[in-house]
Write a protein that holds these residues in place. Sequence first.
Motif, PDB file in Angstrom:
ATOM      1  N   ASP A 253      -6.821  -7.539   3.862  1.00  0.00           N
ATOM      2  CA  ASP A 253      -7.838  -7.039   2.938  1.00  0.00           C
ATOM      3  C   ASP A 253      -7.420  -7.447   1.531  1.00  0.00           C
ATOM      4  OD1 ASP A 253      -9.353  -5.355   1.164  1.00  0.00           O
ATOM      5  OD2 ASP A 253      -9.788  -4.058   2.867  1.00  0.00           O
ATOM      6  N   LEU A 254      -8.252  -8.227   0.855  1.00  0.00           N
ATOM      7  CA  LEU A 254      -7.909  -8.725  -0.487  1.00  0.00           C
ATOM      8  C   LEU A 254      -7.665  -7.588  -1.480  1.00  0.00           C
ATOM      9  CD1 LEU A 254     -10.383 -11.732  -0.941  1.00  0.00           C
ATOM     10  CD2 LEU A 254      -7.950 -11.840  -0.446  1.00  0.00           C
ATOM     11  N   ARG A 255      -8.293  -6.446  -1.256  1.00  0.00           N
ATOM     12  CA  ARG A 255      -8.110  -5.311  -2.178  1.00  0.00           C
ATOM     13  C   ARG A 255      -6.665  -4.820  -2.157  1.00  0.00           C
ATOM     14  NH1 ARG A 255     -12.539  -1.379   0.157  1.00  0.00           N
ATOM     15  NH2 ARG A 255     -11.608  -2.216   2.060  1.00  0.00           N
ATOM     16  N   GLN A 258      -4.266  -8.961  -2.476  1.00  0.00           N
ATOM     17  CA  GLN A 258      -4.381  -9.657  -3.778  1.00  0.00           C
ATOM     18  C   GLN A 258      -5.244  -8.791  -4.691  1.00  0.00           C
ATOM     19  OE1 GLN A 258      -6.138 -13.479  -2.846  1.00  0.00           O
ATOM     20  NE2 GLN A 258      -4.584 -13.931  -1.301  1.00  0.00           N
ATOM     21  N   PRO A 259      -4.713  -7.638  -5.145  1.00  0.00           N
ATOM     22  CA  PRO A 259      -5.552  -6.645  -5.842  1.00  0.00           C
ATOM     23  C   PRO A 259      -6.217  -7.206  -7.102  1.00  0.00           C
ATOM     24  CG  PRO A 259      -3.359  -5.768  -5.399  1.00  0.00           C
ATOM     25  CD  PRO A 259      -3.315  -7.223  -5.075  1.00  0.00           C
ATOM     26  N   TYR A 260      -7.423  -6.749  -7.353  1.00  0.00           N
ATOM     27  CA  TYR A 260      -8.165  -7.104  -8.566  1.00  0.00           C
ATOM     28  C   TYR A 260      -8.835  -5.821  -9.060  1.00  0.00           C
ATOM     29  CZ  TYR A 260     -11.895  -7.225  -5.080  1.00  0.00           C
ATOM     30  OH  TYR A 260     -12.757  -6.899  -4.064  1.00  0.00           O
ATOM     31  N   ALA A 261      -9.484  -5.889 -10.214  1.00  0.00           N
ATOM     32  CA  ALA A 261     -10.098  -4.696 -10.830  1.00  0.00           C
ATOM     33  C   ALA A 261      -9.086  -3.543 -10.820  1.00  0.00           C
ATOM     34  CB  ALA A 261     -11.407  -4.342 -10.135  1.00  0.00           C
ATOM     35  N   LYS A 265      -4.734   0.752  -8.277  1.00  0.00           N
ATOM     36  CA  LYS A 265      -4.531   2.094  -8.847  1.00  0.00           C
ATOM     37  C   LYS A 265      -5.201   3.188  -8.017  1.00  0.00           C
ATOM     38  CE  LYS A 265      -4.525   0.061 -13.502  1.00  0.00           C
ATOM     39  NZ  LYS A 265      -5.016  -1.283 -13.148  1.00  0.00           N
ATOM     40  N   VAL A 266      -5.865   2.798  -6.936  1.00  0.00           N
ATOM     41  CA  VAL A 266      -6.507   3.807  -6.071  1.00  0.00           C
ATOM     42  C   VAL A 266      -5.872   3.772  -4.685  1.00  0.00           C
ATOM     43  CG1 VAL A 266      -8.725   3.885  -7.270  1.00  0.00           C
ATOM     44  CG2 VAL A 266      -8.386   2.188  -5.473  1.00  0.00           C
ATOM     45  N   ASP A 267      -6.037   4.875  -3.965  1.00  0.00           N
ATOM     46  CA  ASP A 267      -5.397   5.031  -2.664  1.00  0.00           C
ATOM     47  C   ASP A 267      -6.444   4.938  -1.547  1.00  0.00           C
ATOM     48  OD1 ASP A 267      -3.287   5.642  -0.864  1.00  0.00           O
ATOM     49  OD2 ASP A 267      -4.024   7.709  -0.760  1.00  0.00           O
ATOM     50  N   PHE A 268      -6.228   4.054  -0.583  1.00  0.00           N
ATOM     51  CA  PHE A 268      -7.142   3.939   0.558  1.00  0.00           C
ATOM     52  C   PHE A 268      -6.426   3.250   1.718  1.00  0.00           C
ATOM     53  CE2 PHE A 268      -7.537   0.081  -1.863  1.00  0.00           C
ATOM     54  CZ  PHE A 268      -7.770  -0.931  -0.954  1.00  0.00           C
ATOM     55  N   ASP A 269      -6.997   3.347   2.895  1.00  0.00           N
ATOM     56  CA  ASP A 269      -6.402   2.736   4.095  1.00  0.00           C
ATOM     57  C   ASP A 269      -7.276   1.589   4.588  1.00  0.00           C
ATOM     58  OD1 ASP A 269      -4.327   4.672   4.189  1.00  0.00           O
ATOM     59  OD2 ASP A 269      -5.727   6.100   5.086  1.00  0.00           O
ATOM     60  N   ILE A 270      -6.664   0.683   5.347  1.00  0.00           N
ATOM     61  CA  ILE A 270      -7.402  -0.444   5.923  1.00  0.00           C
ATOM     62  C   ILE A 270      -7.601  -0.181   7.420  1.00  0.00           C
ATOM     63  CG2 ILE A 270      -7.446  -2.943   6.304  1.00  0.00           C
ATOM     64  CD1 ILE A 270      -5.377  -3.216   4.078  1.00  0.00           C
ATOM     65  N   PRO A 271      -8.842   0.091   7.857  1.00  0.00           N
ATOM     66  CA  PRO A 271      -9.064   0.296   9.296  1.00  0.00           C
ATOM     67  C   PRO A 271      -8.946  -1.022  10.067  1.00  0.00           C
ATOM     68  CG  PRO A 271     -11.132   0.466   8.096  1.00  0.00           C
ATOM     69  CD  PRO A 271     -10.076   0.250   7.073  1.00  0.00           C
ATOM     70  N   ALA A 353     -11.831 -14.817  -5.666  1.00  0.00           N
ATOM     71  CA  ALA A 353     -12.355 -14.215  -4.432  1.00  0.00           C
ATOM     72  C   ALA A 353     -12.304 -12.699  -4.518  1.00  0.00           C
ATOM     73  CB  ALA A 353     -11.534 -14.690  -3.239  1.00  0.00           C
ATOM     74  N   VAL A 354     -13.298 -12.064  -3.904  1.00  0.00           N
ATOM     75  CA  VAL A 354     -13.312 -10.596  -3.815  1.00  0.00           C
ATOM     76  C   VAL A 354     -13.480 -10.189  -2.351  1.00  0.00           C
ATOM     77  CG1 VAL A 354     -14.307 -10.276  -6.126  1.00  0.00           C
ATOM     78  CG2 VAL A 354     -15.829 -10.421  -4.160  1.00  0.00           C
ATOM     79  N   GLU A 355     -13.080  -8.965  -2.042  1.00  0.00           N
ATOM     80  CA  GLU A 355     -13.275  -8.423  -0.692  1.00  0.00           C
ATOM     81  C   GLU A 355     -14.691  -7.857  -0.631  1.00  0.00           C
ATOM     82  OE1 GLU A 355     -12.618  -7.881   3.130  1.00  0.00           O
ATOM     83  OE2 GLU A 355     -11.017  -8.699   1.881  1.00  0.00           O
TER      84      GLU A 355
END
Length: 417
Positions: A253-255, A258-261, A265-271, A353-355
Amino acid sequence: MPDIRNFTLNFGPAHPAAHGVLRLVLEMDGEVIERADPHIGLLHRGTEKLAESKPYNQSIGYMDRLDYVSMMCNEHAYVRAIEQLMGIEAPIRAQYIRTMFDEITRILNHLMWIGAHGLDVGAMTMFLYAFREREDLMDVYEAVSGARLHATYYRPGGVYRDLPDSMPLYEESRWKSKQDVNKLNETRSGSVLDFIEDFTRRFPACVDEYETLLTDNRIWKQRLVGVGVVTPERAKQLGFSGPMLRGSGIEWDLRKKQPYAAYDKVDFDIPVGVEGDCYDRYLVRVEEMRQSNRIIKQCVDWLRATPGPVMLDDSAVAPPNRTDMKSGMESLIQHFKLATEGYTLPEGQVYSAVEHPKGEFGCYLVSDGANKPYRVKLRAPGFVHLSSIDEMARGHMLADVVTIIGTQDIVFGEVDR
C-alpha cells in the motif's frame, strides 16, 4: 458423431455489466470460457493528448473525468507531479485536507463498487443501501468545491479553499414536508467538519448492514468464492495494485510504503486476503472502508485543533484574494495571467503515484520549460487489471464473467484515457 466446435460470443458493450463501453469477445466451449479478449477504446477519451495543449492548471478538471468515481484521488497524483517539478510543498493543513478527501473518495468509490457489483451479481438491495451513504459524502464534495462529481478542488500548492463553516441545508418543497426537512437538517446545522465527524460515527454501523446483507449470504458466496483466483506471484507478474493485489495476499500500500500527504501521521491497517478470489477482494474492500473511516476521524480531530493556511503564499501558483482582485489592478492582472497563461515548470520529468481506490494511479509528467506539459502519461490501475481478464475468466462459466468484471472494479474513463 455430432460436430463439436467452439463458438465466439460478443459480451457487451450493451450488456449492463459491461459499463456500455467494454466489448469482450468470448471463445466458448458450451458454457465454459476458453478465451476472453477485451476490446477497449469505445469511450474515445484522449485526456493525455488534451492535457498537452493546455496550461498545467487548466488540466486539473480533466483528471476528475478519468475515473469518475474517484475524482479527487486522480487530481492528487497530477497536482503532486506539478508540485514535485516546481519544488514546492502544500501547507500542512492542506496536506491533512487532501488526506481526508482521498479517504472520503475511497469510501465513495467502494460504495459505488459494492452497489454495482451486488447489482451485477443479483443483489439489488445493496445498490440502494450504498447510495444512501454516498449522498452524504457527495454533499461534502459540493460544500467544499461547488460540484458533486468533478470537484477540481486540489491545486498545486494546496487546495482551492478552506473547509466552509456551514453545510447546504434541505428546503421545504412539494416532496419534503417541514418535519422531513428538519430531520434531514439535524446533522447539517454545524460546519462541514461537524457533518463529516457525524458521518464517521454513523458509518461503521452502515458497513455492518452491508455485511449482514452479503458476507454470509449463501448466494453471494456461491457466486464469488473460488472465482477468478490469482496467486500472489501471478498478481505481481500481472502488475496488480490496490485491493486486487492485497486480495491475493500481498501487503502493498503506497500510503504505508511510500507515504505522501499526511499518511505518515495517521494510524490505519492494511487489510490483506488469503485465497486471492473474488470473495477475498470483496472482504478487503469492505475492511478498507472501515480503515478509511478511521483515517477521516483522525484528520477531523487534527483539522479542528490546528488552523492555518491551505494554500502557499506564492503569487506564482496561488491566485490573489477575491476581495483584492475586485479592488486592485495588480491583483486583477495577476489573476488574469494565472487563469489564462498559468505558470511554467522547469525542464525535467517526474512520476508521482498515489494509492487510488482501485490501485496505483500514477502521473508521469515531462516538462520542456513551457507553460503546458510536453507529455502526460497516466498509469491507470483499471487498464492493467483489465489485461488479466482472459486469465481470470478462463475455465469459468459465462455467468462468472460478470463477477470478474465486478471484482476488478473497472471504470472506463481511465482505461480509455
